[in-house]
Design a protein around this motif. Structure first.
Motif, PDB file in Angstrom:
ATOM      1  N   MET A 395       0.835  -1.214   0.000  1.00 27.34           N
ATOM      2  CA  MET A 395       0.000   0.000   0.000  1.00 27.34           C
ATOM      3  C   MET A 395       0.866   1.260   0.000  1.00 27.34           C
ATOM      4  O   MET A 395       1.012   1.935   1.015  1.00 27.34           O
ATOM      5  N   ILE A 396       1.396   1.575  -1.165  1.00 24.40           N
ATOM      6  CA  ILE A 396       2.314   2.717  -1.264  1.00 24.40           C
ATOM      7  C   ILE A 396       1.818   3.739  -2.292  1.00 24.40           C
ATOM      8  O   ILE A 396       2.599   4.584  -2.730  1.00 24.40           O
ATOM      9  N   GLY A 397       0.515   3.678  -2.635  1.00 19.66           N
ATOM     10  CA  GLY A 397       0.065   4.546  -3.724  1.00 19.66           C
ATOM     11  C   GLY A 397      -1.012   5.558  -3.384  1.00 19.66           C
ATOM     12  O   GLY A 397      -1.642   6.107  -4.290  1.00 19.66           O
ATOM     13  N   SER A 403       4.018  12.209   1.984  1.00 18.42           N
ATOM     14  CA  SER A 403       4.019  11.414   3.219  1.00 18.42           C
ATOM     15  C   SER A 403       4.222   9.935   2.944  1.00 18.42           C
ATOM     16  O   SER A 403       3.653   9.366   2.016  1.00 18.42           O
ATOM     17  N   LEU A 404       5.070   9.334   3.758  1.00 22.03           N
ATOM     18  CA  LEU A 404       5.327   7.898   3.662  1.00 22.03           C
ATOM     19  C   LEU A 404       5.658   7.403   5.068  1.00 22.03           C
ATOM     20  O   LEU A 404       6.363   8.078   5.821  1.00 22.03           O
ATOM     21  N   GLY A 405       5.120   6.253   5.394  1.00 25.56           N
ATOM     22  CA  GLY A 405       5.365   5.692   6.714  1.00 25.56           C
ATOM     23  C   GLY A 405       6.413   4.600   6.674  1.00 25.56           C
ATOM     24  O   GLY A 405       6.655   3.975   5.635  1.00 25.56           O
ATOM     25  N   VAL A 406       7.025   4.355   7.815  1.00 26.65           N
ATOM     26  CA  VAL A 406       8.014   3.291   7.928  1.00 26.65           C
ATOM     27  C   VAL A 406       7.911   2.679   9.323  1.00 26.65           C
ATOM     28  O   VAL A 406       7.483   3.332  10.279  1.00 26.65           O
ATOM     29  N   THR A 407       8.242   1.426   9.420  1.00 24.14           N
ATOM     30  CA  THR A 407       8.412   0.781  10.720  1.00 24.14           C
ATOM     31  C   THR A 407       9.521  -0.245  10.578  1.00 24.14           C
ATOM     32  O   THR A 407       9.686  -0.792   9.488  1.00 24.14           O
ATOM     33  N   SER A 428      15.488  12.501  -0.805  1.00 21.86           N
ATOM     34  CA  SER A 428      15.941  12.461  -2.209  1.00 21.86           C
ATOM     35  C   SER A 428      14.783  12.153  -3.149  1.00 21.86           C
ATOM     36  O   SER A 428      14.862  12.387  -4.354  1.00 21.86           O
ATOM     37  N   GLU A 429      13.716  11.576  -2.610  1.00 19.21           N
ATOM     38  CA  GLU A 429      12.565  11.240  -3.451  1.00 19.21           C
ATOM     39  C   GLU A 429      11.341  12.085  -3.121  1.00 19.21           C
ATOM     40  O   GLU A 429      10.209  11.695  -3.395  1.00 19.21           O
ATOM     41  N   GLY A 430      11.592  13.216  -2.493  1.00 24.18           N
ATOM     42  CA  GLY A 430      10.508  14.166  -2.289  1.00 24.18           C
ATOM     43  C   GLY A 430       9.599  13.871  -1.113  1.00 24.18           C
ATOM     44  O   GLY A 430       8.507  14.430  -1.017  1.00 24.18           O
ATOM     45  N   PHE A 431      10.047  12.991  -0.227  1.00 25.04           N
ATOM     46  CA  PHE A 431       9.245  12.735   0.970  1.00 25.04           C
ATOM     47  C   PHE A 431       9.726  13.600   2.118  1.00 25.04           C
ATOM     48  O   PHE A 431      10.922  13.881   2.236  1.00 25.04           O
ATOM     49  N   GLY A 432       8.784  13.993   2.962  1.00 22.11           N
ATOM     50  CA  GLY A 432       9.144  14.666   4.200  1.00 22.11           C
ATOM     51  C   GLY A 432       9.662  13.631   5.179  1.00 22.11           C
ATOM     52  O   GLY A 432       9.899  12.472   4.814  1.00 22.11           O
ATOM     53  N   ALA A 433       9.821  14.041   6.431  1.00 16.30           N
ATOM     54  CA  ALA A 433      10.251  13.089   7.459  1.00 16.30           C
ATOM     55  C   ALA A 433       9.271  11.912   7.449  1.00 16.30           C
ATOM     56  O   ALA A 433       8.057  12.116   7.421  1.00 16.30           O
ATOM     57  N   LEU A 434       9.811  10.693   7.447  1.00 16.56           N
ATOM     58  CA  LEU A 434       8.934   9.525   7.385  1.00 16.56           C
ATOM     59  C   LEU A 434       8.079   9.448   8.644  1.00 16.56           C
ATOM     60  O   LEU A 434       8.555   9.709   9.746  1.00 16.56           O
ATOM     61  N   LEU A 459       7.755  -0.200   4.309  1.00 20.61           N
ATOM     62  CA  LEU A 459       7.349   1.097   3.767  1.00 20.61           C
ATOM     63  C   LEU A 459       5.868   1.016   3.432  1.00 20.61           C
ATOM     64  O   LEU A 459       5.419   0.095   2.745  1.00 20.61           O
ATOM     65  N   PHE A 460       5.120   2.028   3.883  1.00 20.08           N
ATOM     66  CA  PHE A 460       3.664   1.939   3.887  1.00 20.08           C
ATOM     67  C   PHE A 460       3.090   3.351   3.874  1.00 20.08           C
ATOM     68  O   PHE A 460       3.428   4.164   4.737  1.00 20.08           O
ATOM     69  N   ALA A 461       2.209   3.627   2.908  1.00 19.94           N
ATOM     70  CA  ALA A 461       1.682   4.992   2.791  1.00 19.94           C
ATOM     71  C   ALA A 461       0.337   5.163   3.495  1.00 19.94           C
ATOM     72  O   ALA A 461      -0.389   6.105   3.218  1.00 19.94           O
ATOM     73  N   ASP A 462       0.018   4.238   4.358  1.00 17.11           N
ATOM     74  CA  ASP A 462      -1.137   4.332   5.271  1.00 17.11           C
ATOM     75  C   ASP A 462      -2.450   3.921   4.598  1.00 17.11           C
ATOM     76  O   ASP A 462      -2.577   3.891   3.381  1.00 17.11           O
ATOM     77  N   ILE A 463      -3.423   3.620   5.472  1.00 17.71           N
ATOM     78  CA  ILE A 463      -4.725   3.200   4.966  1.00 17.71           C
ATOM     79  C   ILE A 463      -5.559   4.420   4.588  1.00 17.71           C
ATOM     80  O   ILE A 463      -5.125   5.562   4.743  1.00 17.71           O
ATOM     81  N   HIS A 464      -6.766   4.167   4.081  1.00 18.01           N
ATOM     82  CA  HIS A 464      -7.631   5.238   3.581  1.00 18.01           C
ATOM     83  C   HIS A 464      -9.042   4.680   3.504  1.00 18.01           C
ATOM     84  O   HIS A 464      -9.264   3.489   3.796  1.00 18.01           O
ATOM     85  N   ALA A 465      -9.977   5.519   3.114  1.00 18.39           N
ATOM     86  CA  ALA A 465     -11.399   5.117   3.122  1.00 18.39           C
ATOM     87  C   ALA A 465     -11.685   3.940   2.182  1.00 18.39           C
ATOM     88  O   ALA A 465     -12.681   3.241   2.352  1.00 18.39           O
TER      89      ALA A 465
END
Ligand SMILES: [Zn+2]
Length: 505
Positions: A395-397, A403-407, A428-434, A459-465
Motif C-alpha cells: 500500500m504505497i500509492g 508522506s510515507l510511513g516506515v516501521t 531524495s525522493e521528495g518525501f518529508g520526514a517519514l 514502507l507503507f503509505a497508510d490506509i484510507h477510506a
C-alpha cells in the motif's frame, strides 16, 4: 495489508547477522578492491541515475490497470486469476533477465487445506423399518464450514431434548449413536462439548417449533455458497478430524422424521428407532498449492553475493464478494506488486550489484501472511545464499504525495539501520520526514521475514477510506508516489553494497 493483527512469531534478539544494519551507523569506508566499495561504487554511480529513471510512473500505471482490473477477480488466494497474475510477473522477470529464485523455478509453492463440498456424492438419509428417505444437501440438511471433512457414518438417533444435564444423563452413553437435539438458538454451539463427552458420533439439530431466529434454509444460504465455492485454510494438524460432527435438519427432514416415528413425541434419552446416515465427500485431495513468485538478481562479489537482500510485496488481494463484485485492490497491493516490477526494471538497468537481491511476490497475505510464513518457515535461496535484510512494500500509492510511513521507527524496540537508511534517503525522493507505521509492525509480510532474525523495514503509505472496499481502484492511485517509493527502495539497495552495508551517515 492484512486486517488482523498478528504476532511476529517467536521473538528474536535484535542482534542479527548484520550488526551494522541492526545496530548503530558505522564509520565511512573507502572500500577495497573486490570488496564492493571504491571502484565498484564509482562505476555504479552514473548508472544509478539511469536506474532511477527506469522506474517510470506510466509503466506502473499500465501494470496496475492490468492487474487490478475486474478480470483478475481480486487475485484471491487461491484462484486461477492469482495464478495468471503469477505468470504475468514471471514473464516480465524473464524478459528483464532475472533468474528463477525458487528451488523448482520461478514459483515457491506451498500447500493449503482446500475444502469444497462435492455434490451430488455428499448425501444423507433417514431409515426406519425398511423405509429410507434421502435428504437433499443444502435443502433438507446443512453443514457448517468447520464440519466439512470427508467422512461416512451412520447410527441410531437418540433424542436428547435441549441437551441439559438431566437430558444427557437420561441418554447415557451414546457411543456409536447420534444425538438429536433442539437448537437452543446458538446452532448447537453450547452442546458440542457435553455431547462429545457422551461418545456420540454426531450431533443433529432441529429448530424449536416456537424457535426465534431464521429458518435453517435461510440462515445457511451464504454458508452453503461458501462450501460449494470452496475455501482455503492454513493446514492444521488433526482438524477437523476427531471433532464431533454437527449437522442441521431443515423442515423437510424434520417432517420425514415425524413420519418415520409416526408422530410420537419422544422423551430425552429415547432411541427413535431411526437411523441417520451421511456421506460427506470433498473435491480433490483436500489440498491446494499456492505460489510465491521468486526472482533472483545475483550479485557479483564472490563473498558478498551470498548475502541476499529480500524485497517483498504481496500480490494477492481479497477476491470477490457473494454478489460477484470484485475487490480490485489497486493500492492493496497492486501498488507494491507493480512497484516491485518497476524495481526490477531499475535493477536491470543498474546491472549486477555486489550483494544478491531476491524479489519475492507473496500470496496469501490477506488470508493471514500465508505465503511469507511458508517461505520463511523453510527459506531457500540460490547459490547457498542467506537472507540478510527484508524491505517490504504494501500500500504505497495513496494519501499525500510527500508522506510515507516506515516501521520500525526510533520509538520501536527493533529500530534498525534499514529504517535509518530509509529515513536518510527519503528526502531524495521528495518525501518529508517519514511517519511512523509502528502500529503495522505485525500486519504485513515483513513480520514473517523478521522471524528469520534479519532486520526488516516496512514502507507503507497508510490506509484510507477505500481500504478493503470495492472502491480501491486504479484511478485513485498516485503513480508518481509509487515510483518515488520504489526509487527509495532502489536507493536503499544501492547504498547497501559496501561490505559494511551502511555508507557514512
Ligand atoms: Zn489488505
Amino acid at each position: 495489508m492484512n486486517v488482523r493483527c498478528r504476532t511476529a512469531g517467536r521473538a528474536l534478539a535484535i542482534a542479527s547477522v548484520l550488526p551494522c544494519i541492526a545496530a548503530a551507523p558505522v564509520a565511512p569506508t573507502t572500500g577495497a578492491p573486490g570488496s564492493g566499495g571504491g571502484v565498484a561504487a564509482a562505476r555504479r554511480s552514473g548508472l544509478l541515475d539511469d536506474a532511477l529513471s527506469a522506474v517510470r510512473p506510466e509503466l506502473i500505471r499500465a501494470d496496475i490497470e492490468f492487474l487490478a482490473s475486474n478480470e483478475f477477480r481480486g487475485r484471491d488466494t487461491p484462484s486461477n486469476e492469482q495464478r495468471l497474475a503469477a505468470r504475468f510477473l514471471r514473464n516480465r522477470l524473464q524478459r528483464l533477465g532475472f533468474q528463477p529464485g525458487a528451488k523448482d523455478g520461478w514459483f515457491h509453492t506451498y500447500p493449503l487445506t482446500w475444502r469444497q463440498v462435492q455434490e451430488p456424492d455428499t448425501k444423507a438419509w433417514l431409515e426406519a423399518g425398511g423405509q429410507r428417505r434421502e435428504l437433499r444437501f443444502a435443502m433438507d440438511w446443512f453443514l457448517g464450514a468447520r464440519d466439512l471433512a470427508p467422512r461416512t457414518f451412520d447410527g441410531e438417533l437418540v433424542w436428547i431434548g435441549k441437551g441439559g444435564k438431566a437430558d444427557l444423563a437420561a441418554a447415557g452413553n451414546l457411543k456409536g449413536r447420534i444425538a438429536l437435539a433442539i437448537d437452543r438458538g446458538d446452532f448447537g454451539e453450547s452442546l458440542m462439548e457435553p455431547v462429545a463427552a457422551t461418545g456420540a458420533s454426531a450431533l443433529l439439530l432441529v429448530r424449536d417449533a416456537n424457535g426465534s431466529g431464521p429458518r435453517y434454509e435461510e440462515h445457511f444460504v451464504d454458508t452453503v455458497a461458501g462450501l460449494r465455492q470452496g475455501s482455503a485454510s492454513w493446514p492444521q494438524e488433526g482438524e477437523p478430524k476427531g471433532r464431533l460432527l454437527r449437522a442441521w435438519l431443515g423442515d423437510g427432514a424434520t417432517q420425514a422424521l415425524d413420519t418415520l416415528t409416526d408422530g410420537r413425541e419422544p422423551r430425552p434419552g429415547d432411541a427413535l428407532g431411526v437411523q441417520f446416515g451421511a456421506s460427506i465427500v470433498l473435491h480433490g485431495d483436500g489440498k491446494v498449492q499456492c505460489e510465491n513468485v521468486c526472482a533472483y538478481w545475483p550479485g557479483i562479489d564472490p563473498e558478498l553475493s551470498r548475502e541476499v537482500i529480500l524485497v517483498s510485496a504481496h500480490y494477492d488481494h481479497i477476491g470477490v464478494d457473494q454478489q460477484g463484485r470484485v475487490f480490485n485492490g489497486a493500492d492493496d497491493n497492486g501498488s507494491g506488486t507493480t512497484g516491485m516490477l518497476a524495481l526490477a526494471e531499475g535493477l536491470a538497468t543498474l546491472g549486477p550489484l555486489e550483494r544478491s537481491v531476491m524479489l519475492i511476490w507473496v500470496s496469501g497475505e490477506e488470508k493471514g501472511l500465508w505465503g511469507s510464513q511458508a517461505w520463511s518457515d523453510a527459506p531457500w535461496l540460490p547459490e547457498e545464499g542467506r537472507a540478510v535484510a527484508n524491505i517490504n512494500i504494501d500500500m504505497i500509492g495513496r494519501n499525500a504525495g510527500t508522506s510515507l510511513g516506515v516501521t520500525p521507527t526510533a520509538k520501536h524496540k527493533e529500530y534498525n539501520g534499514l529504517t535509518r537508511l530509509a529515513e536518510r534517503l527519503a528526502s531524495s525522493e521528495g518525501f518529508g520526514a517519514l511517519t511512523s507505521a509502528d502500529a503495522y509492525y505485525t500486519r504485513s509480510d515483513h513480520a514473517m521475514f523478521r522471524r528469520m532474525g534479519i532486520p526488516v523495514a516496512f514502507l507503507f503509505a497508510d490506509i484510507h477510506a477505500d481500504y478493503h472496499q470495492l472502491t480501491d481502484d486504479p484511478e485513485k492511485i498516485s503513480y508518481d508516489k509509487i515510483a518515488r517509493t520504489t526509487r527509495l527502495v532502489l536507493r536503499m539497495i544501492d547504498a547497501m553494497q559496501s561490505p559494511t552495508l551502511l555508507p557514512a551517515e
